[in-house]
Design a protein around this motif. Structure first.
Motif, mmCIF file in Angstrom:
data_model
loop_
_atom_site.group_PDB
_atom_site.id
_atom_site.type_symbol
_atom_site.label_atom_id
_atom_site.label_comp_id
_atom_site.label_asym_id
_atom_site.label_seq_id
_atom_site.Cartn_x
_atom_site.Cartn_y
_atom_site.Cartn_z
ATOM 1 N N ASP A 85 0.816 -1.216 0.000
ATOM 2 C CA ASP A 85 0.000 0.000 0.000
ATOM 3 C C ASP A 85 0.855 1.274 0.000
ATOM 4 O OD1 ASP A 85 -2.531 -1.264 -0.007
ATOM 5 O OD2 ASP A 85 -2.413 -1.565 2.165
ATOM 6 N N ILE A 86 2.089 1.173 0.514
ATOM 7 C CA ILE A 86 2.928 2.375 0.610
ATOM 8 C C ILE A 86 4.313 2.210 -0.009
ATOM 9 C CG2 ILE A 86 1.729 3.271 2.644
ATOM 10 C CD1 ILE A 86 4.196 2.367 4.309
ATOM 11 N N ALA A 87 4.607 1.032 -0.573
ATOM 12 C CA ALA A 87 5.957 0.810 -1.098
ATOM 13 C C ALA A 87 5.956 -0.125 -2.301
ATOM 14 C CB ALA A 87 6.839 0.223 0.001
ATOM 15 N N SER A 134 14.942 -4.676 -2.133
ATOM 16 C CA SER A 134 14.770 -3.290 -1.725
ATOM 17 C C SER A 134 13.283 -3.010 -1.549
ATOM 18 C CB SER A 134 15.359 -2.339 -2.774
ATOM 19 O OG SER A 134 14.707 -2.524 -4.013
ATOM 20 N N VAL A 135 12.977 -2.198 -0.565
ATOM 21 C CA VAL A 135 11.612 -1.739 -0.309
ATOM 22 C C VAL A 135 11.665 -0.223 -0.357
ATOM 23 C CG1 VAL A 135 9.723 -1.676 1.360
ATOM 24 C CG2 VAL A 135 11.090 -3.760 1.125
ATOM 25 N N ILE A 136 10.953 0.362 -1.327
ATOM 26 C CA ILE A 136 11.045 1.795 -1.582
ATOM 27 C C ILE A 136 9.681 2.447 -1.361
ATOM 28 C CG2 ILE A 136 11.694 3.548 -3.286
ATOM 29 C CD1 ILE A 136 12.669 0.203 -4.315
ATOM 30 N N ALA A 137 9.635 3.438 -0.496
ATOM 31 C CA ALA A 137 8.383 4.145 -0.222
ATOM 32 C C ALA A 137 7.933 4.906 -1.465
ATOM 33 C CB ALA A 137 8.574 5.121 0.937
ATOM 34 N N TYR A 138 6.648 4.807 -1.786
ATOM 35 C CA TYR A 138 6.097 5.621 -2.871
ATOM 36 C C TYR A 138 6.251 7.100 -2.538
ATOM 37 C CZ TYR A 138 3.731 1.469 -4.767
ATOM 38 O OH TYR A 138 3.452 0.240 -5.289
ATOM 39 N N ASP A 139 6.025 7.433 -1.282
ATOM 40 C CA ASP A 139 6.139 8.807 -0.806
ATOM 41 C C ASP A 139 7.223 8.830 0.269
ATOM 42 O OD1 ASP A 139 5.850 11.275 0.528
ATOM 43 O OD2 ASP A 139 3.704 11.331 0.089
ATOM 44 N N PRO A 140 8.297 9.599 0.083
ATOM 45 C CA PRO A 140 9.391 9.623 1.061
ATOM 46 C C PRO A 140 8.950 9.927 2.496
ATOM 47 C CG PRO A 140 10.057 10.760 -0.932
ATOM 48 C CD PRO A 140 8.577 10.454 -1.071
#
Length: 104
Positions: free
Chosen positions: A5-7, A21-27
């Protein structure tokens, strides 16, 4: 909520080591990811798949976490009969992990 939902995620491999790697959609959600997605939780999520150490690296400047998982690919690409020897599906499996809801 689910991690997806967020990454989003990417994977890599070298021998019997999987890198996710797990990357946030929103920093702005990086702190929540850092709190919720620990090396211990990732190792527990992959019980029966990852048989070695899981180390987490933080990259806050790009809103990402990187997990290096030892003994994760059944011996490695050239030694495994696994359907997904590179471990590309592990990213989808990790993103299905349940995490606490955002409080913002």
């Amino acid at each position: 909520m689910k991690l997806f939902d967020i990454a989003h995620s990417r994977t890599g491999d070298k021998g019997d080591i999987s890198n996710i790697s797990v990357i946030a959609y929103d920093p702005k959600h990086f702190d929540h990811l850092a709190k919720e997605v620990t090396a211990e939780k990732v190792k527990a999520h992959f019980t029966g798949i990852v048989h070695g150490e899981v180390v987490r690296y933080e990259l806050p400047s790009i809103g990402a976490l990187n997990f290096v998982m030892q003994k994760a690919l059944g011996g490695g690409v050239t030694r495994s009969l696994a359907l997904d020897p590179h471990g590309k599906c592990l990213a989808s499996a990790l993103l299905a992990m349940e995490i606490a809801d955002l409080s913002d």
